[in-house]
Design an enzyme around this catalytic site. Structure first.
Site, PDB file in Angstrom:
ATOM      1  N   SER A  17      -0.459  -9.922   5.585  1.00  0.00           N
ATOM      2  CA  SER A  17      -1.824  -9.501   5.203  1.00  0.00           C
ATOM      3  C   SER A  17      -1.810  -8.697   3.908  1.00  0.00           C
ATOM      4  CB  SER A  17      -2.476  -8.698   6.332  1.00  0.00           C
ATOM      5  OG  SER A  17      -1.879  -7.421   6.465  1.00  0.00           O
ATOM      6  N   ASN A  18      -0.747  -7.927   3.669  1.00  0.00           N
ATOM      7  CA  ASN A  18      -0.649  -7.216   2.379  1.00  0.00           C
ATOM      8  C   ASN A  18      -0.405  -8.197   1.242  1.00  0.00           C
ATOM      9  OD1 ASN A  18      -0.791  -4.128   2.469  1.00  0.00           O
ATOM     10  ND2 ASN A  18       0.395  -4.609   4.282  1.00  0.00           N
ATOM     11  N   ARG A  69      24.808  -7.539   4.751  1.00  0.00           N
ATOM     12  CA  ARG A  69      23.590  -7.227   3.992  1.00  0.00           C
ATOM     13  C   ARG A  69      23.767  -7.560   2.517  1.00  0.00           C
ATOM     14  NH1 ARG A  69      21.787  -1.225   4.496  1.00  0.00           N
ATOM     15  NH2 ARG A  69      21.673  -1.787   6.699  1.00  0.00           N
ATOM     16  N   MET A  94      11.103  -6.666   6.946  1.00  0.00           N
ATOM     17  CA  MET A  94      11.746  -5.882   8.017  1.00  0.00           C
ATOM     18  C   MET A  94      13.229  -5.649   7.793  1.00  0.00           C
ATOM     19  SD  MET A  94       9.089  -5.242   9.416  1.00  0.00           S
ATOM     20  CE  MET A  94       9.574  -4.256  10.802  1.00  0.00           C
ATOM     21  N   ARG A  95      13.734  -5.934   6.598  1.00  0.00           N
ATOM     22  CA  ARG A  95      15.150  -5.657   6.334  1.00  0.00           C
ATOM     23  C   ARG A  95      15.292  -4.440   5.434  1.00  0.00           C
ATOM     24  NH1 ARG A  95      18.818  -9.834   7.233  1.00  0.00           N
ATOM     25  NH2 ARG A  95      20.171  -9.008   5.590  1.00  0.00           N
ATOM     26  N   HIS A 113       4.300   1.613   3.290  1.00  0.00           N
ATOM     27  CA  HIS A 113       4.698   2.158   4.584  1.00  0.00           C
ATOM     28  C   HIS A 113       3.440   2.684   5.285  1.00  0.00           C
ATOM     29  CE1 HIS A 113       7.419   4.003   7.509  1.00  0.00           C
ATOM     30  NE2 HIS A 113       6.690   5.092   7.422  1.00  0.00           N
ATOM     31  N   GLY A 147      17.303   5.137  -0.247  1.00  0.00           N
ATOM     32  CA  GLY A 147      17.079   5.620   1.115  1.00  0.00           C
ATOM     33  C   GLY A 147      16.080   4.749   1.867  1.00  0.00           C
ATOM     34  N   GLU A 178      -4.246   0.033   3.574  1.00  0.00           N
ATOM     35  CA  GLU A 178      -3.076  -0.572   2.918  1.00  0.00           C
ATOM     36  C   GLU A 178      -3.541  -1.670   1.941  1.00  0.00           C
ATOM     37  OE1 GLU A 178       0.182  -1.835   5.444  1.00  0.00           O
ATOM     38  OE2 GLU A 178      -0.559  -0.500   7.016  1.00  0.00           O
TER      39      GLU A 178
HETATM   40  C1  GRF Z   1       1.850  -3.280   7.823  1.00  0.00           C
HETATM   41  O1  GRF Z   1       1.403  -2.160   8.565  1.00  0.00           O
HETATM   42  C2  GRF Z   1       2.876  -2.823   6.828  1.00  0.00           C
HETATM   43  O2  GRF Z   1       2.645  -1.508   6.353  1.00  0.00           O
HETATM   44  C3  GRF Z   1       4.133  -2.857   7.624  1.00  0.00           C
HETATM   45  O3  GRF Z   1       4.022  -4.077   8.342  1.00  0.00           O
HETATM   46  C4  GRF Z   1       2.639  -4.235   8.736  1.00  0.00           C
HETATM   47  C5  GRF Z   1       2.224  -5.670   8.621  1.00  0.00           C
HETATM   48  O4  GRF Z   1       2.206  -6.003   7.271  1.00  0.00           O
HETATM   49  N1  GRF Z   1       5.294  -2.807   6.791  1.00  0.00           N
HETATM   50  P1  GRF Z   1       1.696  -7.457   6.776  1.00  0.00           P
HETATM   51  O5  GRF Z   1       0.405  -7.775   7.501  1.00  0.00           O
HETATM   52  O6  GRF Z   1       2.783  -8.452   7.129  1.00  0.00           O
HETATM   53  O7  GRF Z   1       1.508  -7.275   5.298  1.00  0.00           O
END
Ligand code: GRF
Length: 221
Positions: A17-18, A69, A94-95, A113, A147, A178
């Protein structure tokens, strides 16, 4: 503002969505940039579908055979360079990125975040804010350093935590903000108006000041 468009690479693991908010802002001509590629560690990420529907190159970078990684990030880096990416956006990625990637894109990699850093770094942060009894949470867009959720902050939005909030209702309220502040951060970057000075990010030509306070619960007097 330079007339050459900033080439953006987006790393996403989930719904995107972002990513969509940034795609929409670019398409509306609000950001002097173009999304050159969307990469995901998750072949089923709807973020990849969003890109494909918009005719944007979308690639799954398989974790198979790249367990370390550094090896995985080397593959990511190769794809970013193949698409001549200048600015990397982590959007629901998510990594944890390795130093190889961070150093290659120093002050050219941005993350969002869903909390007011430095409060509540890490995961499940909307739940943490509700469980803690925080009165405000929000979201933070920041440059990525070595970090976890610790890089210099570009922009933040404050969101009240309401009495009957649970993780889901707070997350939904934060997500709306966001989708406002991430495109704004990318716009400021694309206009060359961000300068990192140590831990702080200076925004050249900031034209207005936010309201200077919010109180939750609202004063009744
Ligand atoms: C959002 O809250 C973002 O801040 C977090 O994952 C959630 C889903 O993001 N990192 P998106 O819809 O995949 O952009």
């Amino acid at each position: 503002m330079t007339d050459s468009k900033v080439r953006i690479g987006v790393l996403a693991s989930g719904g995107g969505s972002n990513l969509q908010a940034i795609m929409d802002a670019v398409k509306a001509g609000k950001i002097n940039a173009e999304i050159a590629v969307v990469l995901s560690d998750n072949a089923g990420a709807y973020a990849l579908e969003r890109a494909r529907l918009a005719g944007i190159p979308a690639e799954h970078v398989d974790k198979k055979d790249r367990r370390r990684r550094e090896d995985y990030d080397r593959a990511i880096l190769e794809r970013l360079r193949a698409h001549d990416v200048e600015l990397v956006l982590l959007a629901g990625y998510m990594r944890i990125v390795s130093m190889a990637l961070v150093e290659a894109y120093e002050n050219r990699m941005i993350n969002i975040h869903p909390a007011l850093l430095p409060s509540f770094p890490g995961l499940h942060v909307q739940k943490k804010a509700v469980d803690y009894g925080a009165r405000f949470s929000g979201c933070t867009v920041h440059f990525v350093d070595g970090g976890m959720d610790t890089g210099p902050i570009i922009i933040q939005a404050v969101v009240p935590v309401l009495p009957d909030d649970d993780e889901g209702s707070l997350a939904a309220r934060i997500l709306v903000q966001e989708h406002r502040i991430y495109p704004e951060a990318v716009r400021l970057y694309a206009e060359g108006r961000l300068r990192v000075e140590g831990r702080r990010v200076k925004v050249r030509g900031q034209v207005s000041e936010p309201g200077n306070f919010m109180i939750n619960p609202p004063l009744e007097g």
